[in-house]
Design a protein around this motif. Structure first.
Motif, PDB file in Angstrom:
ATOM      1  N   GLU A 152      -3.647  -1.348 -11.314  1.00 11.40           N
ATOM      2  CA  GLU A 152      -4.624  -0.313 -11.650  1.00 11.40           C
ATOM      3  C   GLU A 152      -5.016   0.548 -10.454  1.00 11.40           C
ATOM      4  N   LYS A 153      -5.101  -0.065  -9.274  1.00 11.57           N
ATOM      5  CA  LYS A 153      -5.624   0.644  -8.108  1.00 11.57           C
ATOM      6  C   LYS A 153      -4.539   1.196  -7.189  1.00 11.57           C
ATOM      7  N   GLY A 154      -3.306   0.725  -7.337  1.00 12.65           N
ATOM      8  CA  GLY A 154      -2.233   1.236  -6.496  1.00 12.65           C
ATOM      9  C   GLY A 154      -2.349   0.770  -5.060  1.00 12.65           C
ATOM     10  N   VAL A 155      -1.539   1.394  -4.188  1.00 18.02           N
ATOM     11  CA  VAL A 155      -1.505   0.993  -2.782  1.00 18.02           C
ATOM     12  C   VAL A 155      -1.497   2.224  -1.878  1.00 18.02           C
ATOM     13  N   ARG A 156      -1.890   1.981  -0.617  1.00 14.47           N
ATOM     14  CA  ARG A 156      -1.788   3.011   0.426  1.00 14.47           C
ATOM     15  C   ARG A 156      -1.108   2.372   1.638  1.00 14.47           C
ATOM     16  N   TYR A 157      -0.346   3.177   2.348  1.00 19.16           N
ATOM     17  CA  TYR A 157       0.395   2.691   3.508  1.00 19.16           C
ATOM     18  C   TYR A 157      -0.097   3.400   4.766  1.00 19.16           C
ATOM     19  N   ASN A 203      -0.755  10.216  23.580  1.00 21.75           N
ATOM     20  CA  ASN A 203       0.698  10.279  23.787  1.00 21.75           C
ATOM     21  C   ASN A 203       1.419  10.943  22.615  1.00 21.75           C
ATOM     22  N   ASP A 204       0.703  11.788  21.890  1.00 18.10           N
ATOM     23  CA  ASP A 204       1.269  12.510  20.749  1.00 18.10           C
ATOM     24  C   ASP A 204       1.723  11.577  19.627  1.00 18.10           C
ATOM     25  N   ASN A 205       1.169  10.360  19.594  1.00 18.54           N
ATOM     26  CA  ASN A 205       1.409   9.491  18.444  1.00 18.54           C
ATOM     27  C   ASN A 205       0.635  10.030  17.248  1.00 18.54           C
ATOM     28  N   LEU A 206       1.090   9.678  16.055  1.00 18.80           N
ATOM     29  CA  LEU A 206       0.471  10.177  14.822  1.00 18.80           C
ATOM     30  C   LEU A 206       0.188   9.017  13.873  1.00 18.80           C
ATOM     31  N   LYS A 207      -1.076   8.874  13.482  1.00 19.07           N
ATOM     32  CA  LYS A 207      -1.458   7.874  12.492  1.00 19.07           C
ATOM     33  C   LYS A 207      -1.541   8.539  11.127  1.00 19.07           C
ATOM     34  N   THR A 208      -0.856   7.952  10.140  1.00 16.05           N
ATOM     35  CA  THR A 208      -0.872   8.510   8.786  1.00 16.05           C
ATOM     36  C   THR A 208      -1.360   7.469   7.787  1.00 16.05           C
ATOM     37  N   ILE A 209      -2.041   7.956   6.758  1.00 16.98           N
ATOM     38  CA  ILE A 209      -2.445   7.118   5.628  1.00 16.98           C
ATOM     39  C   ILE A 209      -2.014   7.854   4.367  1.00 16.98           C
ATOM     40  N   THR A 210      -1.149   7.248   3.588  1.00 13.95           N
ATOM     41  CA  THR A 210      -0.611   7.932   2.413  1.00 13.95           C
ATOM     42  C   THR A 210      -1.673   8.084   1.322  1.00 13.95           C
ATOM     43  N   PHE A 228       7.494  -1.837  -8.058  1.00 13.26           N
ATOM     44  CA  PHE A 228       8.051  -0.704  -7.323  1.00 13.26           C
ATOM     45  C   PHE A 228       7.128  -0.325  -6.168  1.00 13.26           C
ATOM     46  N   ASN A 229       7.478  -0.762  -4.964  1.00 12.29           N
ATOM     47  CA  ASN A 229       6.643  -0.497  -3.793  1.00 12.29           C
ATOM     48  C   ASN A 229       7.376  -0.950  -2.530  1.00 12.29           C
ATOM     49  N   SER A 230       6.677  -0.843  -1.402  1.00 17.24           N
ATOM     50  CA  SER A 230       7.198  -1.360  -0.131  1.00 17.24           C
ATOM     51  C   SER A 230       6.245  -2.404   0.451  1.00 17.24           C
ATOM     52  N   ILE A 231       5.495  -3.072  -0.420  1.00 18.28           N
ATOM     53  CA  ILE A 231       4.446  -3.982   0.040  1.00 18.28           C
ATOM     54  C   ILE A 231       5.008  -5.098   0.910  1.00 18.28           C
ATOM     55  N   VAL A 249      -0.661  -1.965   5.007  1.00 16.41           N
ATOM     56  CA  VAL A 249      -0.649  -1.717   3.570  1.00 16.41           C
ATOM     57  C   VAL A 249      -1.939  -2.266   2.988  1.00 16.41           C
ATOM     58  N   MET A 250      -2.523  -1.519   2.075  1.00 20.56           N
ATOM     59  CA  MET A 250      -3.773  -1.971   1.458  1.00 20.56           C
ATOM     60  C   MET A 250      -3.820  -1.513   0.005  1.00 20.56           C
ATOM     61  N   ILE A 251      -4.609  -2.223  -0.759  1.00 24.26           N
ATOM     62  CA  ILE A 251      -4.827  -1.830  -2.146  1.00 24.26           C
ATOM     63  C   ILE A 251      -5.584  -0.501  -2.137  1.00 24.26           C
ATOM     64  N   GLY A 252      -5.450   0.253  -3.222  1.00 19.86           N
ATOM     65  CA  GLY A 252      -6.042   1.585  -3.280  1.00 19.86           C
ATOM     66  C   GLY A 252      -7.526   1.643  -2.995  1.00 19.86           C
ATOM     67  N   ASP A 253      -8.241   0.522  -3.174  1.00 21.22           N
ATOM     68  CA  ASP A 253      -9.682   0.497  -2.900  1.00 21.22           C
ATOM     69  C   ASP A 253      -9.993   0.209  -1.431  1.00 21.22           C
TER      70      ASP A 253
END
Length: 310
Positions: A152-157, A203-210, A228-231, A249-253
């Protein structure tokens, strides 16, 4: 998936054939080959005259799989042809790559991934595959309520990318290669389009959260629910100088995954996996919607090429 159905489905050529006749056969039978892929989830071509990246590429073009850019992937790769063929993950041979659907951490993952074995490893180096519906069933059996929450909540990476590709890391692809750009402004435009949040670090690193992405979904073509995921890959494999897998990786909440459930999932994926030894000239077609793949550590030279398609 019907019990006792071959996985992967193996097409083995006995005798010798010219490249021209082989490619003509692929073109003539492309619809039937795609139907086999849809029915069996994976197709292994063995002993066909595929001896270089160019023939591999032409095989995919003649089968009319649309070309697709590798935007958003984490693995370091080298471009082999000017068209669609790259190396498989260039991370150190001592590293395992856990089970995942290719680029499931992106909003637009490929429907298919293809591999070609140019040089087989002396020892190890297999690409185990497992059917995603089996892992979905395992997840539900482990903890149905937890599985429902994740569905129901999905995931974020979460991933921190370097400015220059780090080939010592299985997820060391630079943000410039990941987003196929050269400047921060260009990267931000791509991330905005993808719904990705970001933060520029030292150092020009980049943090991303999908954006929130599906973790469990219904596959219309196969008429089944899939994991279907990369968990698993992220939780157990996204560890380097910049990242910690369990926090990536975390749950959508915003909550992190239960370690005991993840441990059971990893065991079940390995239990249900099919492992075969690569032979030179092998080509493997995978339905990325229904199959997860991985990589075992290896010794000696190994060259596996890859391509993706919608």
């Amino acid at each position: 998936m019907t019990k006792n159905k071959p996985f992967p489905f193996v097409l083995r050529y006995k005798g010798s054939a010219s490249v021209e006749s082989f490619l003509g056969w692929v073109k003539e039978n492309k619809l039937k080959l795609k139907q086999i892929l849809l029915e069996y989830d994976a197709v292994l071509f063995r002993n066909f005259p595929v001896t270089n990246a160019e023939t591999f590429e032409q095989m995919l073009d003649d089968a009319e799989f649309p070309r697709m850019s590798y935007v958003g992937g984490a693995a370091p790769r080298n471009q082999i042809t000017t068209g669609r063929v790259l190396t498989a993950n260039e991370s150190p041979s001592s590293e395992s790559i856990p089970f995942h659907h290719e680029m499931a951490q992106t909003p637009n993952p490929p429907k298919h991934i293809f591999f070609y074995c140019h040089i087989a490893a002396e020892r190890g180096g297999a690409t185990p595959i497992v059917q995603s519906n089996l892992l979905y069933k395992s997840f539900v059996e482990i903890d149905p309520e937890y599985a429902k929450i994740v569905e129901e909540k999905g995931v974020r990476y979460v991933r921190v990318m370097p400015f220059e590709t780090d080939t010592k890391s299985a997820i060391g692809r630079s943000w410039r290669e990941t987003f196929q750009c050269e400047t921060k402004d260009e990267a931000e435009k791509v991330m905005t389009r993808l719904g990705t949040e970001w933060e520029w670090l030292e150092n020009d690193n980049l943090k991303t959260i999908t954006a929130v992405l599906p973790a469990l979904r219904f596959d219309d073509a196969a008429q089944q629910k899939v994991f279907f995921n990369s968990i698993i890959a992220v939780y157990t494999g996204w560890n380097d100088a910049r990242n910690i897998g369990e926090k990536s990786v975390m749950i959508g909440d915003g909550s992190y995954f239960d370690p005991s459930i993840m441990e059971e999932l990893v065991k079940d994926a390995q239990k249900d996996a099919v492992v075969f030894k690569w032979c030179e000239k092998d080509v493997l077609w995978i339905n990325n919607d229904t199959v997860l793949h991985s990589r075992q550590p290896y010794e000696g030279a190994r060259k596996i090429y890859a391509s993706i398609s919608q």
